[in-house]
Design an enzyme around this catalytic site. Structure first.
Site, PDB file in Angstrom:
ATOM      1  N   GLU A   5     -31.532  -3.322  -1.369  1.00 43.29           N
ATOM      2  CA  GLU A   5     -32.732  -3.015  -0.586  1.00 43.29           C
ATOM      3  C   GLU A   5     -32.494  -1.829   0.347  1.00 43.29           C
ATOM      4  OE1 GLU A   5     -34.891  -4.308  -2.281  1.00 43.29           O
ATOM      5  OE2 GLU A   5     -35.983  -5.645  -0.944  1.00 43.29           O
TER       6      GLU A   5
ATOM      7  N   THR B 194     -41.999   2.374   0.079  1.00 43.09           N
ATOM      8  CA  THR B 194     -41.651   1.546   1.237  1.00 43.09           C
ATOM      9  C   THR B 194     -41.242   2.440   2.411  1.00 43.09           C
ATOM     10  OG1 THR B 194     -40.906  -0.172  -0.249  1.00 43.09           O
ATOM     11  CG2 THR B 194     -40.184  -0.361   2.018  1.00 43.09           C
TER      12      THR B 194
HETATM   13  P1  ADP Z   1     -40.852  -2.582  -4.052  1.00 42.56           P
HETATM   14  O1  ADP Z   1     -41.332  -2.908  -2.671  1.00 42.56           O
HETATM   15  O2  ADP Z   1     -41.853  -2.944  -5.096  1.00 42.56           O
HETATM   16  O3  ADP Z   1     -39.469  -3.094  -4.329  1.00 42.56           O
HETATM   17  P2  ADP Z   1     -39.791  -0.094  -3.245  1.00 42.56           P
HETATM   18  O4  ADP Z   1     -40.590   1.151  -3.042  1.00 42.56           O
HETATM   19  O5  ADP Z   1     -39.205  -0.786  -2.091  1.00 42.56           O
HETATM   20  O6  ADP Z   1     -40.699  -1.020  -4.145  1.00 42.56           O
HETATM   21  O7  ADP Z   1     -38.526   0.204  -4.174  1.00 42.56           O
HETATM   22  C1  ADP Z   1     -38.592   0.983  -5.245  1.00 42.56           C
HETATM   23  C2  ADP Z   1     -37.576   2.124  -5.085  1.00 42.56           C
HETATM   24  O8  ADP Z   1     -36.283   1.672  -5.468  1.00 42.56           O
HETATM   25  C3  ADP Z   1     -37.946   3.266  -5.986  1.00 42.56           C
HETATM   26  O9  ADP Z   1     -37.677   4.472  -5.307  1.00 42.56           O
HETATM   27  C4  ADP Z   1     -37.008   3.106  -7.152  1.00 42.56           C
HETATM   28  O10 ADP Z   1     -36.682   4.337  -7.769  1.00 42.56           O
HETATM   29  C5  ADP Z   1     -35.756   2.500  -6.508  1.00 42.56           C
HETATM   30  N1  ADP Z   1     -34.990   1.678  -7.458  1.00 42.56           N
HETATM   31  C6  ADP Z   1     -33.713   1.867  -7.816  1.00 42.56           C
HETATM   32  N2  ADP Z   1     -33.324   0.951  -8.708  1.00 42.56           N
HETATM   33  C7  ADP Z   1     -34.375   0.134  -8.940  1.00 42.56           C
HETATM   34  C8  ADP Z   1     -34.583  -1.003  -9.755  1.00 42.56           C
HETATM   35  N3  ADP Z   1     -33.632  -1.494 -10.543  1.00 42.56           N
HETATM   36  N4  ADP Z   1     -35.793  -1.589  -9.712  1.00 42.56           N
HETATM   37  C9  ADP Z   1     -36.770  -1.095  -8.934  1.00 42.56           C
HETATM   38  N5  ADP Z   1     -36.636  -0.022  -8.136  1.00 42.56           N
HETATM   39  C10 ADP Z   1     -35.439   0.597  -8.126  1.00 42.56           C
END
Ligand code: ADP
Length: 306
Positions: A128, A181
């Site tokens: 995260e 986020t």
């Molecule tokens: P959510 O709140 O749906 O998790 P976020 O915006 O917090 O979405 O997270 C997505 C971010 O994390 C994107 O920038 C994405 O490229 C990165 N990321 C890296 N690896 C992963 C993964 N395995 N799954 C999802 N997002 C990923």
């Protein structure tokens, strides 16, 4: 055990009054992951389907979370990770958390469970940190433990599992616009008005109580957010109208899922959930905005082996 296939669930964090401390786990929305030992002493992401995400271990949340776990054990075993993404990144229903939590859960199983599920939370939080710059636990904790989770403290980390009233249903509407986020955190005010804080902690305490005594109406009355929602809702098309429609259709409460743009409506029973879902769907169709819809029970188990 040489390999393991798991379902890594989506989650709804914040739940109106519990910014960064409260979350719950969904049942029929999530990714699938296959984790396998390899003979290379190397951690690899070997396949990702469904989303365009980084394959490099240090850029993918799954890789970063597993590396945090392996570092703790001083282990040289290599692993391959395959991810079938069904949760869109940046949707606000814990896409990054599903991968982080799923990866550490699977690897821990392949290693003979050196850690309890709760002990995996800090490793998943490192994923995260990569995704949003903030090592929050309100998605990874419910993804790992199922049901509702409350982060009482981040330092030291203390996470509580809360009960899930059986008739609760969650309807998620995801407007197909991306809100990072990082961006939706950037607009939050850093200072809180005392009157708003009083309302917020009153609601959070009541919500926890409502879960224990299965008081659906109290649960609904507690789903208010005086602090974050007024600021973040401006990023979500027709937020106020959607909320009104959901509440008029019988929802117990309505709010922003995580950092958005998904919104959630909590409902008592499937009949109400279907009415709420259909009303929101009709409204967004009329407005011409693309969206995904989900309708789920609370998943009390968390990650599942499939
Ligand atoms: P959510 O709140 O749906 O998790 P976020 O915006 O917090 O979405 O997270 C997505 C971010 O994390 C994107 O920038 C994405 O490229 C990165 N990321 C890296 N690896 C992963 C993964 N395995 N799954 C999802 N997002 C990923």
């Amino acid at each position: 055990m040489e390999d393991i296939k798991i379902f890594a669930p989506a989650t709804v964090a914040n739940l109106s009054c519990g910014f960064d401390v409260l979350g719950c786990c969904l049942d029929n929305v999530g990714d699938e992951m296959l984790l396998r030992k390899n003979d290379l002493n190397e951690l690899r992401i070997t396949r990702i389907s469904g989303q365009d995400l980084p394959m490099e271990t240090h850029k993918n949340v799954a890789g970063v979370a597993v590396q945090a776990l392996l570092k703790q054990l001083d282990f040289t075993q290599g692993f391959d990770i395959e991810i079938d993404k069904h949760i869109k990144a940046g949707s606000g229903i814990g896409s990054s958390a599903a991968s982080s939590a799923g990866a550490v859960y699977g690897i821990n199983k392949l290693l003979g469970e050196p850690f309890t599920v709760k002990e995996l939370i800090p490793f998943a939080m490192e994923g995260e940190r990569l995704a949003s710059g903030n090592a929050h636990a309100d998605n990874v904790a419910p993804a790992l433990m199922g049901g509702f989770s409350l982060v009482r403290s981040y330092d030291p980390l203390e996470v509580l599992a809360l009960p899930s009233p059986p008739k609760l249903r969650v309807v998620i509407l995801h407007p197909l616009i991306e809100v990072k986020t990082k961006d939706s955190r950037a607009i939050i005010k850093q200072n809180v008005n005392l009157q708003d804080a009083i309302t917020q902690w009153g609601n959070l305490g009541a919500l926890v109580s409502a879960l224990y005594v299965e008081d659906y109406e109290l649960f609904g009355r507690s789903l208010h957010d005086k602090i974050i929602e007024p600021v973040r809702s401006i990023l979500i098309p027709y937020f106020d109208e959607l909320k009104q429609i959901a509440m008029e259709s019988g929802a117990l409460g309505f709010g922003i899922s995580g950092s958005g743009p998904s919104v959630f409506a909590m409902c008592k029973g499937d009949e109400v959930a279907v009415s709420v879902r259909e009303a929101m769907q009709l409204f967004y169709q009329e407005k011409g905005i693309d969206f995904d819809l989900h309708h789920s029970e609370i998943n009390t188990q968390g990650i599942k082996i499939i």
